[in-house]
Design a protein around this motif. Structure first.
Motif, PDB file in Angstrom:
ATOM      1  N   CYS A  99      11.252 -41.141 -10.913  1.00  0.00           N
ATOM      2  CA  CYS A  99      11.966 -42.605 -10.092  1.00  0.00           C
ATOM      3  C   CYS A  99      11.689 -43.593 -11.598  1.00  0.00           C
ATOM      4  O   CYS A  99      12.568 -45.055 -10.820  1.00  0.00           O
ATOM      5  CB  CYS A  99      11.177 -42.790  -9.155  1.00  0.00           C
ATOM      6  N   GLY A 100      10.980 -43.823 -12.230  1.00  0.00           N
ATOM      7  CA  GLY A 100      10.926 -44.970 -13.002  1.00  0.00           C
ATOM      8  C   GLY A 100      10.187 -45.748 -12.319  1.00  0.00           C
ATOM      9  O   GLY A 100       9.713 -46.277 -11.416  1.00  0.00           O
ATOM     10  N   ILE A 101       9.932 -46.793 -13.256  1.00  0.00           N
ATOM     11  CA  ILE A 101       8.799 -47.951 -12.933  1.00  0.00           C
ATOM     12  C   ILE A 101       9.685 -48.885 -13.070  1.00  0.00           C
ATOM     13  O   ILE A 101      10.956 -49.379 -14.060  1.00  0.00           O
ATOM     14  CB  ILE A 101       7.984 -47.730 -14.281  1.00  0.00           C
ATOM     15  N   PRO A 102       9.431 -50.159 -12.085  1.00  0.00           N
ATOM     16  CA  PRO A 102      10.504 -51.402 -12.105  1.00  0.00           C
ATOM     17  C   PRO A 102      10.025 -52.370 -13.345  1.00  0.00           C
ATOM     18  O   PRO A 102       8.867 -52.047 -13.257  1.00  0.00           O
ATOM     19  CB  PRO A 102      10.079 -52.111 -10.506  1.00  0.00           C
ATOM     20  N   PRO A 103      11.119 -53.149 -13.590  1.00  0.00           N
ATOM     21  CA  PRO A 103      10.351 -53.811 -14.967  1.00  0.00           C
ATOM     22  C   PRO A 103       9.691 -55.368 -14.319  1.00  0.00           C
ATOM     23  O   PRO A 103       9.244 -55.158 -15.890  1.00  0.00           O
ATOM     24  CB  PRO A 103      12.069 -55.128 -14.773  1.00  0.00           C
ATOM     25  N   VAL A 157       7.560 -28.485  -9.863  1.00  0.00           N
ATOM     26  CA  VAL A 157       8.616 -29.389 -11.615  1.00  0.00           C
ATOM     27  C   VAL A 157       8.183 -28.676 -12.618  1.00  0.00           C
ATOM     28  O   VAL A 157       6.956 -28.116 -12.803  1.00  0.00           O
ATOM     29  CB  VAL A 157       7.213 -30.279 -11.576  1.00  0.00           C
ATOM     30  N   ARG A 158       8.975 -28.192 -13.271  1.00  0.00           N
ATOM     31  CA  ARG A 158       9.172 -27.326 -14.443  1.00  0.00           C
ATOM     32  C   ARG A 158       8.371 -28.709 -15.749  1.00  0.00           C
ATOM     33  O   ARG A 158       8.629 -29.408 -15.882  1.00  0.00           O
ATOM     34  CB  ARG A 158      10.445 -27.054 -15.448  1.00  0.00           C
ATOM     35  N   VAL A 159       7.079 -27.966 -16.537  1.00  0.00           N
ATOM     36  CA  VAL A 159       7.066 -28.489 -17.016  1.00  0.00           C
ATOM     37  C   VAL A 159       7.009 -27.827 -18.462  1.00  0.00           C
ATOM     38  O   VAL A 159       6.551 -26.542 -19.478  1.00  0.00           O
ATOM     39  CB  VAL A 159       5.079 -28.648 -16.853  1.00  0.00           C
ATOM     40  N   GLN A 168      16.090 -43.595 -13.139  1.00  0.00           N
ATOM     41  CA  GLN A 168      17.000 -42.459 -15.079  1.00  0.00           C
ATOM     42  C   GLN A 168      14.948 -42.157 -15.457  1.00  0.00           C
ATOM     43  O   GLN A 168      15.215 -41.338 -16.733  1.00  0.00           O
ATOM     44  CB  GLN A 168      17.242 -43.581 -15.789  1.00  0.00           C
ATOM     45  N   GLY A 169      13.592 -42.595 -15.549  1.00  0.00           N
ATOM     46  CA  GLY A 169      12.340 -41.684 -16.056  1.00  0.00           C
ATOM     47  C   GLY A 169      12.269 -42.925 -16.268  1.00  0.00           C
ATOM     48  O   GLY A 169      12.365 -43.566 -16.836  1.00  0.00           O
ATOM     49  N   THR A 170      10.994 -42.587 -17.249  1.00  0.00           N
ATOM     50  CA  THR A 170      10.474 -42.723 -17.787  1.00  0.00           C
ATOM     51  C   THR A 170       9.488 -41.730 -18.938  1.00  0.00           C
ATOM     52  O   THR A 170       9.336 -40.658 -19.156  1.00  0.00           O
ATOM     53  CB  THR A 170       8.820 -42.912 -17.597  1.00  0.00           C
ATOM     54  N   CYS A 171       9.595 -42.706 -20.487  1.00  0.00           N
ATOM     55  CA  CYS A 171       9.243 -41.774 -21.661  1.00  0.00           C
ATOM     56  C   CYS A 171       7.593 -42.767 -21.860  1.00  0.00           C
ATOM     57  O   CYS A 171       8.293 -44.135 -22.014  1.00  0.00           O
ATOM     58  CB  CYS A 171      10.232 -41.791 -22.557  1.00  0.00           C
ATOM     59  N   VAL A 172       6.628 -42.459 -21.972  1.00  0.00           N
ATOM     60  CA  VAL A 172       5.482 -42.921 -22.893  1.00  0.00           C
ATOM     61  C   VAL A 172       5.507 -42.210 -24.353  1.00  0.00           C
ATOM     62  O   VAL A 172       5.860 -40.588 -24.664  1.00  0.00           O
ATOM     63  CB  VAL A 172       4.188 -42.020 -22.360  1.00  0.00           C
ATOM     64  N   CYS A 204       4.463 -35.937 -13.503  1.00  0.00           N
ATOM     65  CA  CYS A 204       4.925 -34.687 -12.425  1.00  0.00           C
ATOM     66  C   CYS A 204       4.731 -35.695 -11.229  1.00  0.00           C
ATOM     67  O   CYS A 204       6.207 -35.023 -10.267  1.00  0.00           O
ATOM     68  CB  CYS A 204       3.335 -34.055 -12.192  1.00  0.00           C
ATOM     69  N   ASP A 205       3.890 -36.801 -10.755  1.00  0.00           N
ATOM     70  CA  ASP A 205       4.072 -37.811  -9.975  1.00  0.00           C
ATOM     71  C   ASP A 205       5.072 -38.472  -9.590  1.00  0.00           C
ATOM     72  O   ASP A 205       5.214 -38.215  -7.945  1.00  0.00           O
ATOM     73  CB  ASP A 205       2.787 -38.325  -9.176  1.00  0.00           C
ATOM     74  N   ALA A 206       5.937 -38.532 -10.770  1.00  0.00           N
ATOM     75  CA  ALA A 206       7.298 -39.383 -10.890  1.00  0.00           C
ATOM     76  C   ALA A 206       8.280 -38.590  -9.900  1.00  0.00           C
ATOM     77  O   ALA A 206       8.901 -39.400 -10.152  1.00  0.00           O
ATOM     78  CB  ALA A 206       6.637 -40.184 -12.031  1.00  0.00           C
ATOM     79  N   CYS A 207       7.899 -37.134 -10.641  1.00  0.00           N
ATOM     80  CA  CYS A 207       9.217 -36.113 -10.868  1.00  0.00           C
ATOM     81  C   CYS A 207       9.359 -35.695  -9.043  1.00  0.00           C
ATOM     82  O   CYS A 207       8.326 -35.752  -8.368  1.00  0.00           O
ATOM     83  CB  CYS A 207       9.144 -35.534 -11.171  1.00  0.00           C
ATOM     84  N   GLU A 208      10.913 -35.555  -8.261  1.00  0.00           N
ATOM     85  CA  GLU A 208      10.978 -34.833  -7.244  1.00  0.00           C
ATOM     86  C   GLU A 208      11.240 -33.381  -7.572  1.00  0.00           C
ATOM     87  O   GLU A 208      11.188 -33.402  -8.605  1.00  0.00           O
ATOM     88  CB  GLU A 208      12.802 -35.914  -6.158  1.00  0.00           C
ATOM     89  N   PRO A 209      10.692 -33.202  -6.326  1.00  0.00           N
ATOM     90  CA  PRO A 209      11.431 -31.296  -6.200  1.00  0.00           C
ATOM     91  C   PRO A 209      12.163 -30.988  -7.476  1.00  0.00           C
ATOM     92  O   PRO A 209      13.751 -31.300  -7.099  1.00  0.00           O
ATOM     93  CB  PRO A 209      11.511 -30.888  -5.454  1.00  0.00           C
TER      94      PRO A 209
END
Length: 707
Positions: A635-639, A567-569, A685-689, A599-604
């Motif tokens: 992967c994002g978070i379910p509503p 994963v790239r940071v 679609q991912g997550t933004c904090v 990082c945990d939520a991302c795929e390779p």
């Protein structure tokens, strides 16, 4: 005709009495099954509490064996003393320690600086030496437990000792530790908190501990002389000394002698074993008085119901007799008419004063009546209108559900309900319980009642209570974490300092070892912060922190982890950037936790982007400061999980991959600094904090935060 009516009423009363007698019979017949279930429940509680105590004792035994392994390794007395001193300081229950060699001569001893004068007296050292010498006669790894140390008040201090085998580089010997065992047995207090239960805890030598009930301890002392007065209790004590498990039933008289009240009692008992050592035994004695009271209450309610039904049937029979007389037919009709008018007025007042909303619908679907609770929330023209006109702010789908509910109740001739569903009835979404109650077809003006219960406040209170309970458990969990993590951290830090001392500060690997020591210190600070998590405290080391170096330091710290996960940071921090008003360690912890989660939520092959922007207030009262975003394409978070991600112990990760405390700690730290945190996520679609963090008034200068 009068005789037939009286005969019918009499037969009904006889049938009802037969039902009552049958119910009482079956209640008494099933009482034994209830008592067995009660005993099984008590046994389960004792087993769960005993399992926690056994785990704590096994941890202490493992610490003692680990100390023996350290002493078996090569090293000087000073090194061994320093390593064991770290163990003594990390684990608060350990108060003193003595190490002897194979010749029973003392090598060295350690006393906890925080211990009181009762621990540091000479008598304690003598008991430690005696226990260590006694452990020499046992196989290595076998744990010896002494009786309670009489020199220390309270009766909770015991000495645990074990021998360790000699190695090629060192002689064997034994190590003895003075342990405060009271925290180990704390889970047992939870199973005997009420007045209906008593606790008996026998120590490793078969003697009751201070945790035992005073009345039971008194009877334990009198068993040799008065065992015949409490035979079941005497049998219970004998089985506990033999290390058995099970339940014992005590008669009503024996339970009264033991202070459990005038009812049968159930004693559930089981041993608490320490691996490689002696065993304790615990028992709870609980009275069945509550079961008996419940049984009597059921019988009383059945009897009262039978009496009321009999009374009403008698009134009905009298009414039939009176109604059969033609001379008083008109008078009875007028009396009933007045009664109905009074009931109608009373019913209207009751409906207007209940908190739930009630509206009446005719056969044509028009609203014919509305009570006070619902009248305030509906338009003035609601009476006489259809449902869509009465709820103008509700979506069409919600109104269609209400219409379908009413039609279904009328066709099925039974009550239909919507239980606690989120509905936007009055413009804003809330939790409502709705019942459609069909009435008789004789009155087309009131064909069905629609009852609306607003549960929004109740649902909010329940959520607050659940969160408060979760936060309360963090304090209990913190002590266990401090014990489980603190001990190995202390050992690792001690070994790292030892290696650094051997290598010297100029060695090429010296800087790496120093980083290990600094990170261990940071983890130790995190453990201390977790212990204070349940108390909202302001940060103590707030100063201006340069955001750019801190974010790049986090990127460098996670470089190896990111490469392992492929994963790239990326870090995007514009210059110049105002300094953040923060505790550097806590700010680093917030960014580190959010980046690791991303990082945990991302795929390779995924990307995590950390960016910062200066937010200037656009209007008076608007937010001003720095906005930091951590965005991933995972992967994002379910509503349905978005409103729970900041709750303690809630996690979407697999079992064993997350504790559910990371985001909770992050939210707590952000709030303590006067900032706020927002989360936006869509599945796939991912997550933004987003962190909104206050900035300092002055520049940070050349300060850099060590990573």
């Amino acid at each position: 005709m009068n005789r037939k009516a009286l005969a019918s009423v009499l037969l009904l009363c006889i049938a009802l009495a037969s039902v009552v007698v049958g119910v009482v019979y079956f209640i008494r017949r099933d009482r034994a099954a209830l008592v067995d279930q009660f005993a099984s429940d008590r046994q389960g509680q004792v087993e769960a509490a005993a399992r926690e105590v056994a785990d704590a004792l096994d941890d202490a035994a493992d610490d003692l064996r680990f100390a023996g392994e350290l002493l078996s390794r090569p090293g000087s007395v000073t090194e061994h003393r320093r390593e064991l001193l770290a163990l003594l300081e990390v684990v608060g229950q350990y108060k003193a320690l003595v190490v002897i060699d194979r010749e029973a001569a003392q090598r060295f001893s350690i006393m906890d600086r925080r211990a009181g004068p009762a621990v540091t007296r000479g008598a304690v050292g003598t008991i430690l030496m005696e226990s260590a010498r006694e452990a020499l006669a046992r196989p290595p790894g076998d744990i010896l437990s002494s009786p309670p140390v009489a020199a220390i008040p309270g009766g909770w201090f015991r000495v645990f000792a074990t021998s360790y085998a000699p190695s090629e580089d060192g002689p064997g010997g034994a190590v003895a530790v003075l342990v405060d065992t009271e925290p180990f047995f704390a889970p047992l207090k939870l199973i005997a908190t009420g007045p209906e239960a008593r606790l008996l805890l026998l120590g490793a030598r078969g003697v009751p501990t201070p945790l035992s009930d005073a009345t039971l301890v008194d009877w334990h002392k009198r068993l040799e002389a008065e065992a015949g007065s409490v035979p079941a209790f005497a049998s219970l004590v004998q089985r506990m000394r033999e290390g058995q498990r099970g339940t014992v039933r005590l008669s009503e008289g024996e339970a009264a002698l033991l202070g459990l009240g005038a009812a049968d009692a159930i004693a559930a008992y089981m041993p608490i074993r320490m691996r490689g050592g002696a065993h304790w035994s615990v028992a709870t004695l609980a009275t069945t008085q509550e079961l008996r009271a419940h049984e009597r209450g059921v019988i009383l309610r059945v009897a009262l119901g039978a009496f009321l039904v009999t009374f009403f049937l008698s009134v009905f029979g009298a009414y039939v007799v009176i109604a059969s007389r033609r001379a008083v037919a008109l008078q009875e009709s007028r009396r009933h008419a007045d009664r109905l008018a009074h009931l109608h007025e009373k019913t209207q007042k009751i409906l207007d004063n209940i908190p739930s909303g009630v509206l009446a619908l005719s056969s044509a679907g028009r609203i014919t009546a509305v009570n006070q609770a619902l009248r305030e929330r509906l338009p003035p023209t609601a009476v006489g209108a259809q449902l869509p006109e009465a709820f103008p702010h509700a979506p069409t789908a919600v109104v269609d559900r209400l219409t379908s509910l009413v039609e279904g109740a009328c066709s099925a001739e039974r009550v239909l309900s919507l239980h606690g569903e989120p509905l936007a009835l009055f413009g804003e979404e809330g939790q409502y319980r709705i019942h459609a109650v069909p009435l008789e077809r004789h009155d087309p003006e009131v064909r069905v009642l629609l009852v609306v219960e607003d549960l929004s406040n109740v649902h909010a209170l329940e959520s607050q209570l659940v969160r408060a309970e979760k936060l309360a458990t963090v304090g209990m969990l913190a002590a266990g974490i401090a014990h489980e993590i603190g001990t190995p951290l202390g050992v690792v830090r001690g070994r790292a300092e030892y290696v650094l001392g051997k290598l010297g500060a100029q060695h090429p690997q010296g800087a790496g070892v120093q980083v290990i020591i600094e990170q261990i210190d940071r983890v130790s600070r995190t453990i201390r912060q977790l212990l204070d998590f349940s108390r909202v405290q302001p940060p103590t080391a707030v100063r201006g922190v340069a955001l750019g170096p801190l974010l790049r330091g986090v990127q460098e710290l996670l470089h190896g982890e990111a490469e392992r996960r492929k994963v790239r940071v990326d870090v995007d921090v514009p210059e110049p950037m105002p300094a953040l008003s923060a505790d550097p360690d806590q700010l680093q912890q917030v960014v580190l936790n959010l980046t690791l989660n991303a990082c945990d939520a991302c795929e390779p092959g995924g990307t995590v982007r950390i960016a910062a922007h200066v937010e200037a207030p656009g209007e008076p009262g608007a937010w001003s400061g720095v906005r930091v975003t951590v965005r991933d394409d995972g992967c994002g978070i379910p509503p349905e999980s978005l409103n729970r991600v900041f709750d303690p112990f809630f996690t979407t990760k697999k079992r064993g991959q997350g504790t559910g405390l990371g985001l909770t700690v992050v939210a707590q730290l952000v709030r303590n600094h006067g900032g706020r945190i927002e989360l936006d996520s869509k599945p796939g679609q991912g997550t933004c904090v987003t962190l909104w963090w206050p900035a300092t008034a002055s520049a940070p200068g050349e300060e850099r935060h060590a990573v």
